[in-house]
Design a protein around this motif. Structure first.
Motif, PDB file in Angstrom:
ATOM      1  N   GLU A  87       0.874  -1.343   0.014  1.00 32.94           N
ATOM      2  CA  GLU A  87       0.033  -0.036  -0.071  1.00 32.94           C
ATOM      3  C   GLU A  87       0.898   1.300   0.105  1.00 32.94           C
ATOM      4  OE1 GLU A  87      -3.554   1.511  -0.551  1.00 32.94           O
ATOM      5  OE2 GLU A  87      -3.428  -0.483   0.145  1.00 32.94           O
ATOM      6  N   MET A  88       1.857   1.431   0.689  1.00 26.58           N
ATOM      7  CA  MET A  88       2.874   2.328   0.711  1.00 26.58           C
ATOM      8  C   MET A  88       3.435   2.460  -0.499  1.00 26.58           C
ATOM      9  SD  MET A  88       6.237   3.472   0.826  1.00 26.58           S
ATOM     10  CE  MET A  88       6.988   5.118   1.501  1.00 26.58           C
ATOM     11  N   ILE A  89       3.905   1.587  -1.502  1.00 28.56           N
ATOM     12  CA  ILE A  89       4.297   1.864  -2.686  1.00 28.56           C
ATOM     13  C   ILE A  89       3.461   2.314  -3.702  1.00 28.56           C
ATOM     14  CG2 ILE A  89       5.437   0.685  -4.654  1.00 28.56           C
ATOM     15  CD1 ILE A  89       7.017  -1.111  -2.390  1.00 28.56           C
ATOM     16  N   ALA A  90       2.319   1.710  -3.709  1.00 28.55           N
ATOM     17  CA  ALA A  90       1.241   2.250  -4.518  1.00 28.55           C
ATOM     18  C   ALA A  90       0.753   3.537  -4.114  1.00 28.55           C
ATOM     19  CB  ALA A  90       0.000   1.166  -4.555  1.00 28.55           C
ATOM     20  N   HIS A  91       0.633   3.996  -2.968  1.00 28.14           N
ATOM     21  CA  HIS A  91       0.110   5.411  -2.679  1.00 28.14           C
ATOM     22  C   HIS A  91       1.126   6.257  -3.241  1.00 28.14           C
ATOM     23  CE1 HIS A  91      -1.782   8.659  -0.604  1.00 28.14           C
ATOM     24  NE2 HIS A  91      -0.482   8.903   0.016  1.00 28.14           N
ATOM     25  N   SER A  92       2.484   5.948  -2.956  1.00 28.59           N
ATOM     26  CA  SER A  92       3.440   6.957  -2.996  1.00 28.59           C
ATOM     27  C   SER A  92       3.447   7.291  -4.407  1.00 28.59           C
ATOM     28  CB  SER A  92       4.766   6.638  -2.485  1.00 28.59           C
ATOM     29  OG  SER A  92       4.724   6.294  -1.181  1.00 28.59           O
ATOM     30  N   LEU A  93       3.359   6.010  -5.391  1.00 33.20           N
ATOM     31  CA  LEU A  93       3.649   6.217  -6.789  1.00 33.20           C
ATOM     32  C   LEU A  93       2.363   7.113  -7.362  1.00 33.20           C
ATOM     33  CD1 LEU A  93       5.049   2.680  -7.856  1.00 33.20           C
ATOM     34  CD2 LEU A  93       5.862   4.656  -7.698  1.00 33.20           C
ATOM     35  N   LYS A  94       1.090   6.928  -6.705  1.00 33.18           N
ATOM     36  CA  LYS A  94       0.130   7.705  -7.371  1.00 33.18           C
ATOM     37  C   LYS A  94       0.169   9.046  -6.807  1.00 33.18           C
ATOM     38  CE  LYS A  94      -4.981   8.021  -6.845  1.00 33.18           C
ATOM     39  NZ  LYS A  94      -5.973   7.115  -6.329  1.00 33.18           N
ATOM     40  N   ALA A  95       0.738   9.481  -5.693  1.00 31.70           N
ATOM     41  CA  ALA A  95       0.960  10.781  -4.796  1.00 31.70           C
ATOM     42  C   ALA A  95       1.806  11.291  -5.629  1.00 31.70           C
ATOM     43  CB  ALA A  95       1.092  10.595  -3.536  1.00 31.70           C
ATOM     44  N   TRP A  96       2.814  10.723  -6.077  1.00 33.00           N
ATOM     45  CA  TRP A  96       4.324  11.686  -6.789  1.00 33.00           C
ATOM     46  C   TRP A  96       4.399  11.054  -8.048  1.00 33.00           C
ATOM     47  CZ3 TRP A  96       7.539   9.938  -2.080  1.00 33.00           C
ATOM     48  CH2 TRP A  96       7.589  10.625  -0.968  1.00 33.00           C
ATOM     49  N   PRO A  97       3.702  11.863  -9.292  1.00 34.21           N
ATOM     50  CA  PRO A  97       3.637  11.049 -10.407  1.00 34.21           C
ATOM     51  C   PRO A  97       5.085  11.736 -11.224  1.00 34.21           C
ATOM     52  CG  PRO A  97       2.408  13.353 -10.277  1.00 34.21           C
ATOM     53  CD  PRO A  97       2.777  12.744  -8.804  1.00 34.21           C
ATOM     54  N   GLN A  98       6.074  12.329 -10.632  1.00 35.50           N
ATOM     55  CA  GLN A  98       6.978  13.021 -11.397  1.00 35.50           C
ATOM     56  C   GLN A  98       7.728  11.706 -11.740  1.00 35.50           C
ATOM     57  OE1 GLN A  98       5.940  14.041  -8.270  1.00 35.50           O
ATOM     58  NE2 GLN A  98       6.132  16.254  -8.138  1.00 35.50           N
ATOM     59  N   ARG A  99       8.343  11.946 -12.972  1.00 35.59           N
ATOM     60  CA  ARG A  99       9.045  10.903 -13.667  1.00 35.59           C
ATOM     61  C   ARG A  99      10.594  10.952 -13.256  1.00 35.59           C
ATOM     62  NH1 ARG A  99       9.002  11.947 -20.093  1.00 35.59           N
ATOM     63  NH2 ARG A  99      10.230  10.062 -19.949  1.00 35.59           N
TER      64      ARG A  99
END
Length: 471
Positions: A87-99
């Motif tokens: 959940e931490m990884i999935a949420h972080s990737l969604k919250a931070w879309p920067q390439r």
């Protein structure tokens, strides 16, 4: 037999009165000294507020997706975190879309559940790097971070592109969408940055888990604001904190010259705190970044803290052991008055445990002596005027502290939690006493040659998952 017991009783009461006096003198002296220390922080905070130097800046809309201005590595060590890491990884990737983001997650070969959960959370996102430690877990958190740092260095060598900054997070963290860009921007100007930590309330544990909310609300809304304003060292919390890449490289070189394998001290229980202090002591610039987003929400790292007494004691014992006892050994004392003051504040854990223990023991003695006084027993020695002054100051200081705790907790969590914050003070005291004893025992074992181990906190749920359930 009965007359003999009646004869002995006054002697026992006189002895208890002597114990009462010594405990009262010890506890009241340190309470007053601690009150003066806290009052100095209070006065500085009020002055900063009145002069406008402690204003919380509000970010404009769209700050969440602002370019980072360079590649940013986020390091996440994980041992037996299968309940939260996905959940931490999935949420972080969604919250931070920067390439420009690269998320480095450290796992262990003998912890397949965490590795599987991390892979599920990462999905097909190319910004995630799963790093498996060569050594079986658990090692230490610092050892896992050093393995991630080595992976960062290897990727830089292969790509020919250096990272601009390195951010630290834990597996249970729920990141704020605006946090990454804000920290990346700050690290173009300073060497180290820390954003607030916000323990999330847990309805099933309003007392044990709730006392973390009170303490962090006071520390990260007042104490660290003061430290930042007066130019003192900012201790790293290990989450929501970042280092400029060049600064971390310099710290790594220093550590490697001492025989280490990276910037993080593998033998230290609070390697993050130590790094924050070292940045200051080596002449680096630090900043405590307190911001609110366009909706007024605090830009902070949210997490669930231990909800059971045993785990709260274990976690705080690790903090006391690492910051107060190991910190004394490893960092020593500075000859700068400001740095010495802050080190004393950071290392008061064992003393606080002893003083609170004495105060509660004094309460137990009073429960015996008070009925005896009501039944006609008279004290052989009256309370001295100086002692009365110390007791009065201690009582007023407690009311002052309770008022601050109510106000700061209520501002962040609402009036109900503010009221609970005052009622939770005894819970926090009990945790502090037992954690201090556990930390001292653990420290003594290390003096006898026992290796330091990752006495980590168990996490059963991630805030982002609970938000989804609520919705």
């Amino acid at each position: 037999m009965g007359s003999e017991g009646i004869t002995i009783l006054p002697q026992v009461l006189d002895w208890l009165q002597l114990v009462e006096y010594e405990l009262l003198l010890f506890a009241s002296f340190w309470f007053v000294l601690g009150a003066l220390d806290e009052f100095a922080i209070d006065a500085l905070f009020v002055w900063l507020k009145l002069t406008g130097r402690a204003q919380v800046r509000r970010l404009p809309r769209g700050a969440e997706t602002r370019p980072l201005g360079g590649r940013v590595a986020v390091l996440v060590p994980a041992w037996r975190e299968d309940a939260v890491i996905g959940e931490m990884i999935a949420h972080s990737l969604k919250a931070w879309p920067q390439r420009e983001l690269r998320l480095y997650v450290g796992c262990y070969a003998n912890d397949p559940a965490t590795l599987a959960a991390a892979m599920a959370g990462a999905g097909e996102d190319p910004r995630v790097r799963l790093i498996v430690n060569e050594r079986a877990g658990p090692t230490t958190k610092a050892d896992c971070l050093n393995r991630l740092y080595a992976a960062v260095c290897a990727d830089e060598a292969r790509s020919g592109q250096a990272f601009a900054s390195v951010i630290l997070h834990d597996a249970e963290d729920m990141v704020h969408p605006a946090a990454l860009a804000a920290m990346a921007q700050a690290l173009t100007e300073v060497d180290f940055v820390q954003i607030p930590v916000r323990p999330e309330p847990q309805p099933k544990s309003p007392w044990v888990a709730g006392h973390y909310s009170d303490e962090f609300a006071e520390s990260h809304a007042k104490a660290l604001v003061v430290r930042d304003a007066i130019g003192a060292a900012i201790p790293a919390a290990g989450v929501g904190c970042g280092f400029a890449r060049a600064t971390l490289s310099q710290l790594a070189l220093v550590r490697m010259e001492e025989g280490g394998s990276g910037p993080f001290a593998s033998e230290c229980l609070t390697e993050d705190y130590e790094l924050g202090v070292l940045v200051y002591r080596t002449g680096g610039r630090s900043r405590f970044l307190r911001l609110r987003d366009a909706n007024g929400d605090l830009v902070a790292t949210r997490a669930y803290f231990p909800s059971e007494l045993e785990f709260a004691i274990r976690q705080k014992a690790r903090w006391i052991h690492g910051i107060a006892l190991q910190g004394w050994d490893r960092l020593g004392w500075s000859n700068k008055p400001l740095d010495m003051w802050m080190a004393l504040r950071d290392r008061h854990g064992p003393l606080t445990s002893a003083v609170l223990g004495a105060a509660y023991l004094l309460l137990a003695v009073e429960l015996v002596l008070a009925p005896a006084r009501l039944m006609g027993w008279t004290s052989s020695e009256p309370v001295e005027p100086l002692m009365r002054v110390l007791i009065s100051i201690s009582f007023l200081a407690f009311l002052w502290r309770a008022l601050w705790r109510f106000g700061l907790t209520a501002r962040e969590y609402g009036l109900v939690e503010g009221a609970r914050a005052v009622l939770r003070i005894p819970v926090a005291n009990v945790v502090a006493i037992l954690a201090g004893l556990r930390a001292l025992r653990a420290y003594i074992r290390t003096l006898r040659g026992e290796l330091v181990q990752w006495d980590k906190t168990h996490h059963a749920a991630h805030p982002a998952a609970m938000v989804q359930v609520a919705r």
